[in-house]
Design a protein around this motif. Structure first.
Motif, PDB file in Angstrom:
ATOM      1  N   HIS A 255      -9.247  -1.528  29.282  1.00 14.93           N
ATOM      2  CA  HIS A 255      -7.849  -0.814  28.743  1.00 14.93           C
ATOM      3  C   HIS A 255      -7.984   0.445  29.112  1.00 14.93           C
ATOM      4  O   HIS A 255      -8.615   0.987  28.872  1.00 14.93           O
ATOM      5  N   THR A 256      -6.191   0.530  29.575  1.00 21.76           N
ATOM      6  CA  THR A 256      -5.955   1.658  29.637  1.00 21.76           C
ATOM      7  C   THR A 256      -5.972   2.582  28.915  1.00 21.76           C
ATOM      8  O   THR A 256      -5.486   2.390  28.042  1.00 21.76           O
ATOM      9  N   ILE A 257      -5.904   3.748  29.354  1.00 22.57           N
ATOM     10  CA  ILE A 257      -5.270   4.880  28.210  1.00 22.57           C
ATOM     11  C   ILE A 257      -3.722   4.724  28.314  1.00 22.57           C
ATOM     12  O   ILE A 257      -3.489   5.844  27.431  1.00 22.57           O
ATOM     13  N   ASP A 258      -3.220   4.181  29.357  1.00 24.49           N
ATOM     14  CA  ASP A 258      -1.280   3.659  28.811  1.00 24.49           C
ATOM     15  C   ASP A 258      -1.591   2.312  27.891  1.00 24.49           C
ATOM     16  O   ASP A 258      -0.554   1.811  27.997  1.00 24.49           O
ATOM     17  N   ASP A 259      -2.178   2.244  27.453  1.00 25.91           N
ATOM     18  CA  ASP A 259      -2.530   0.715  26.757  1.00 25.91           C
ATOM     19  C   ASP A 259      -2.326  -0.493  27.459  1.00 25.91           C
ATOM     20  O   ASP A 259      -1.725  -1.782  27.057  1.00 25.91           O
ATOM     21  N   ARG A 260      -2.665  -0.545  28.799  1.00 24.28           N
ATOM     22  CA  ARG A 260      -2.476  -1.866  29.528  1.00 24.28           C
ATOM     23  C   ARG A 260      -3.848  -2.284  29.569  1.00 24.28           C
ATOM     24  O   ARG A 260      -4.454  -1.983  28.734  1.00 24.28           O
ATOM     25  N   LEU A 261      -3.429  -4.298  29.456  1.00 19.85           N
ATOM     26  CA  LEU A 261      -4.625  -4.233  29.929  1.00 19.85           C
ATOM     27  C   LEU A 261      -5.066  -4.861  30.734  1.00 19.85           C
ATOM     28  O   LEU A 261      -4.300  -6.454  31.751  1.00 19.85           O
ATOM     29  N   LEU A 262      -6.301  -5.196  31.505  1.00 18.11           N
ATOM     30  CA  LEU A 262      -6.088  -5.334  33.145  1.00 18.11           C
ATOM     31  C   LEU A 262      -7.394  -6.167  33.072  1.00 18.11           C
ATOM     32  O   LEU A 262      -8.476  -5.801  32.643  1.00 18.11           O
ATOM     33  N   ILE A 263      -7.273  -7.353  34.041  1.00 21.17           N
ATOM     34  CA  ILE A 263      -8.838  -8.025  34.039  1.00 21.17           C
ATOM     35  C   ILE A 263      -9.465  -7.039  35.690  1.00 21.17           C
ATOM     36  O   ILE A 263      -8.761  -7.193  36.541  1.00 21.17           O
ATOM     37  N   ASN A 264     -10.456  -6.893  34.695  1.00 22.81           N
ATOM     38  CA  ASN A 264     -11.250  -6.707  35.811  1.00 22.81           C
ATOM     39  C   ASN A 264     -12.034  -7.296  37.213  1.00 22.81           C
ATOM     40  O   ASN A 264     -11.526  -7.571  38.495  1.00 22.81           O
ATOM     41  N   GLU A 265     -13.222  -7.859  36.234  1.00 19.90           N
ATOM     42  CA  GLU A 265     -13.178  -9.872  36.648  1.00 19.90           C
ATOM     43  C   GLU A 265     -13.537 -10.959  35.701  1.00 19.90           C
ATOM     44  O   GLU A 265     -13.853 -10.506  34.622  1.00 19.90           O
ATOM     45  N   VAL A 266     -14.123 -11.155  36.575  1.00 16.71           N
ATOM     46  CA  VAL A 266     -14.214 -12.788  35.759  1.00 16.71           C
ATOM     47  C   VAL A 266     -15.821 -13.785  36.166  1.00 16.71           C
ATOM     48  O   VAL A 266     -16.345 -13.514  37.341  1.00 16.71           O
ATOM     49  N   ALA A 267     -16.981 -13.495  34.973  1.00 14.96           N
ATOM     50  CA  ALA A 267     -18.266 -14.200  35.714  1.00 14.96           C
ATOM     51  C   ALA A 267     -18.067 -15.772  34.854  1.00 14.96           C
ATOM     52  O   ALA A 267     -17.650 -16.400  34.078  1.00 14.96           O
ATOM     53  N   PRO A 268     -18.638 -16.467  36.019  1.00  9.49           N
ATOM     54  CA  PRO A 268     -18.523 -18.938  35.846  1.00  9.49           C
ATOM     55  C   PRO A 268     -19.748 -18.405  35.081  1.00  9.49           C
ATOM     56  O   PRO A 268     -20.251 -19.583  36.126  1.00  9.49           O
ATOM     57  N   ARG A 269     -19.771 -17.059  34.161  1.00 10.30           N
ATOM     58  CA  ARG A 269     -21.071 -18.431  33.276  1.00 10.30           C
ATOM     59  C   ARG A 269     -21.538 -17.257  32.016  1.00 10.30           C
ATOM     60  O   ARG A 269     -20.338 -16.244  31.892  1.00 10.30           O
ATOM     61  N   PRO A 270     -22.627 -17.086  31.468  1.00 10.50           N
ATOM     62  CA  PRO A 270     -22.979 -16.451  29.899  1.00 10.50           C
ATOM     63  C   PRO A 270     -22.937 -15.106  30.710  1.00 10.50           C
ATOM     64  O   PRO A 270     -23.273 -14.953  32.085  1.00 10.50           O
ATOM     65  N   HIS A 271     -22.823 -14.162  29.931  1.00 10.47           N
ATOM     66  CA  HIS A 271     -22.084 -12.455  30.614  1.00 10.47           C
ATOM     67  C   HIS A 271     -23.523 -11.622  29.374  1.00 10.47           C
ATOM     68  O   HIS A 271     -23.885 -11.943  28.091  1.00 10.47           O
ATOM     69  N   ASN A 272     -23.440 -10.564  29.919  1.00 12.91           N
ATOM     70  CA  ASN A 272     -25.217  -9.734  29.959  1.00 12.91           C
ATOM     71  C   ASN A 272     -23.329  -9.307  28.255  1.00 12.91           C
ATOM     72  O   ASN A 272     -24.284  -9.240  26.945  1.00 12.91           O
ATOM     73  N   SER A 273     -22.685  -9.142  28.369  1.00 12.26           N
ATOM     74  CA  SER A 273     -21.862  -8.898  26.751  1.00 12.26           C
ATOM     75  C   SER A 273     -21.612  -9.549  25.535  1.00 12.26           C
ATOM     76  O   SER A 273     -21.281  -9.594  25.099  1.00 12.26           O
ATOM     77  N   GLY A 274     -22.138 -10.739  26.122  1.00  9.83           N
ATOM     78  CA  GLY A 274     -22.518 -12.069  25.331  1.00  9.83           C
ATOM     79  C   GLY A 274     -23.172 -12.176  24.285  1.00  9.83           C
ATOM     80  O   GLY A 274     -23.712 -13.439  23.882  1.00  9.83           O
ATOM     81  N   HIS A 275     -24.293 -10.712  24.631  1.00  8.39           N
ATOM     82  CA  HIS A 275     -25.783 -11.001  24.367  1.00  8.39           C
ATOM     83  C   HIS A 275     -25.559 -11.758  22.833  1.00  8.39           C
ATOM     84  O   HIS A 275     -26.856 -11.916  22.119  1.00  8.39           O
ATOM     85  N   TYR A 276     -24.496 -10.614  22.709  1.00  6.60           N
ATOM     86  CA  TYR A 276     -24.357 -10.240  21.029  1.00  6.60           C
ATOM     87  C   TYR A 276     -24.700 -12.069  20.038  1.00  6.60           C
ATOM     88  O   TYR A 276     -25.138 -12.015  19.161  1.00  6.60           O
ATOM     89  N   THR A 277     -24.305 -13.141  20.533  1.00  5.55           N
ATOM     90  CA  THR A 277     -23.670 -14.076  20.053  1.00  5.55           C
ATOM     91  C   THR A 277     -25.328 -14.836  19.712  1.00  5.55           C
ATOM     92  O   THR A 277     -25.073 -15.644  18.802  1.00  5.55           O
TER      93      THR A 277
END
Ligand code: ATP
Ligand code: MG
Length: 376
Positions: A255-277
């Motif tokens: 999420h950029t400082i000028d409010d754009r949303l860019l895709i960085n990368e994709v992971a074809p699997r569960p992800h560290n950022s989904g461990h909260y689930t």
């Protein structure tokens, strides 16, 4: 549907594989893990651990003969391995999907071709490609190896041609991408499940904070506006459809400082950022991976409580096993350690999640708990 009692194959024996094994066992499945490391975290708790390389033909025959379906915990499994397995057993996600996600050039080109906004990037096959790419980007850039990068490894910030050439050569002159360094406001990610019939279930968006290219924490609910969060969910969903994806996937956004949303990368699997689930949702991302692999409907992605997930890196093992007593004396904290034998600086050894009333309060509490752990 592949029902409990059947045997699932897992390619890769790291912590993501381990958490998959735990979820599959809880549901009554058997798991065979393939990983070359005889002491891998997932292999140690699986019903069977084949320690062989990912292209060992005998090992692949074992999986084909003994598994009812096969999945993966990381994207660097050779596509040829997945293609071979696909000949006789369901493989989810497919080799085609993993092949896109395992190479940054292919992945970013796929994103751009399908109309998703990314940071400006240029494929670098040879050092002669650097000059043109740098000139086009016209500002600070990041050189990233096309394959096998993780946790910010295989990346270098470059400001001019000399730095870019030095970085390229230090990476072994392998294929890379050069991309614009983005001024970030924050980062978010969407973990979703897409089933064999195309039905999508998206978890709440995680707001992510990285330090030195490594995820430090994920907070949910994110504090960003609903407009941005809905957009992230929509883009991730459309992306999974364009790939005709089956399984759990994660899409990371800038999420950029000028409010754009860019895709960085994709992971074809569960992800560290989904461990909260695991602790904060009705269905963990690993149970969801089992469900998608087995052709079952997705479990509920409802959030049960605000949550912050904080990664624990090997740096704090410098004086031996850290003292976990303070962390564990908090009744709202869940500690997860991955059973890795060796702690190294920057290595993900575990995480803790803190549950509570609001993201803002939890961010404070998590910082306090993290500060009470041993210093690196
Ligand atoms: P992982 O697989 O662990 O998510 P990775 O090694 O594949 O990480 P990236 O996701 O590309 O690496 O980058 C890691 C982090 O570095 C990002 O989450 C972000 O914080 C920062 N970063 C990467 N690329 C850029 C960029 N172009 N501009 C600004 N920051 C960036
Ligand atoms: Mg990343």
């Amino acid at each position: 549907m592949i029902l409990p009692g059947k045997t699932l194959g897992m390619l890769g024996g790291g912590q993501l594989g381990r958490m998959f094994v735990m979820a599959a066992h809880a549901m009554g499945y058997h798991v065979i893990v393939l990983d070359p490391d005889p002491d891998s975290p997932a292999g140690r708790i699986a019903d069977e651990h084949i320690h062989a390389s990912y292209s060992d033909q005998w090992a692949l025959e074992q999986l084909m003969n003994n598994c009812d379906a096969v999945t993966t915990e990381f994207e660097n499994i050779p596509a040829s391995t997945l293609k071979k397995l696909e000949q006789s057993v369901p493989v989810r996600p497919s080799s085609a999907a993993v092949e896109i996600a395992q190479n940054r050039i292919v992945e970013k080109t796929f994103l751009a071709d399908n109309g998703f906004e990314t940071a400006r990037f240029f494929p670098i096959y040879d050092k002669d490609d650097l000059d043109f790419a740098l000139t086009q980007i016209g500002t600070t850039a990041i050189l990233k190896v096309a394959s096998f990068g993780y946790d910010g490894k295989g990346q270098a910030i470059v400001n001019n041609l000399d730095e870019a050439i030095a970085a390229f050569e230090s990476m072994g002159s392998v294929h890379c991408v050069l991309e614009e360094k983005i001024s970030l406001k924050t980062e978010v990610s969407v973990v979703l499940a897409r089933g064999t019939e195309g039905k999508i279930a998206c978890y709440p968006v995680g707001e992510n904070h990285h330090v030195n290219g490594i995820l430090e924490y994920t907070a949910v609910p994110s504090l960003l506006s609903k407009r941005i969060l809905d957009r992230a969910i929509n883009e991730a969903s459309v992306f999974s459809e364009k790939m005709d994806y089956c399984g759990v996937m994660a899409v990371e956004f800038f999420h950029t400082i000028d409010d754009r949303l860019l895709i960085n990368e994709v992971a074809p699997r569960p992800h560290n950022s989904g461990h909260y689930t695991i602790d904060a949702c009705k269905t963990s991302q690993f149970e969801q991976q089992v469900r998608m692999l087995c052709g079952l409907p997705a479990g509920s992605v409802d959030l049960l409580s605000p949550v912050v997930m904080f990664n624990i890196l090997g740096d704090i093992w410098s004086n031996g096993e850290p003292d976990w007593s303070q962390l564990l004396s908090n009744p709202d904290v869940k500690l997860h350690l991955y059973g890795k034998r060796e702690a190294r600086a920057g290595r993900k050894m575990g995480h803790f999640t803190c549950l509570g009333n609001s993201t803002v309060e939890l961010l404070e509490e998590t910082r306090r708990l993290a500060n009470a752990l041993p210093k690196p």
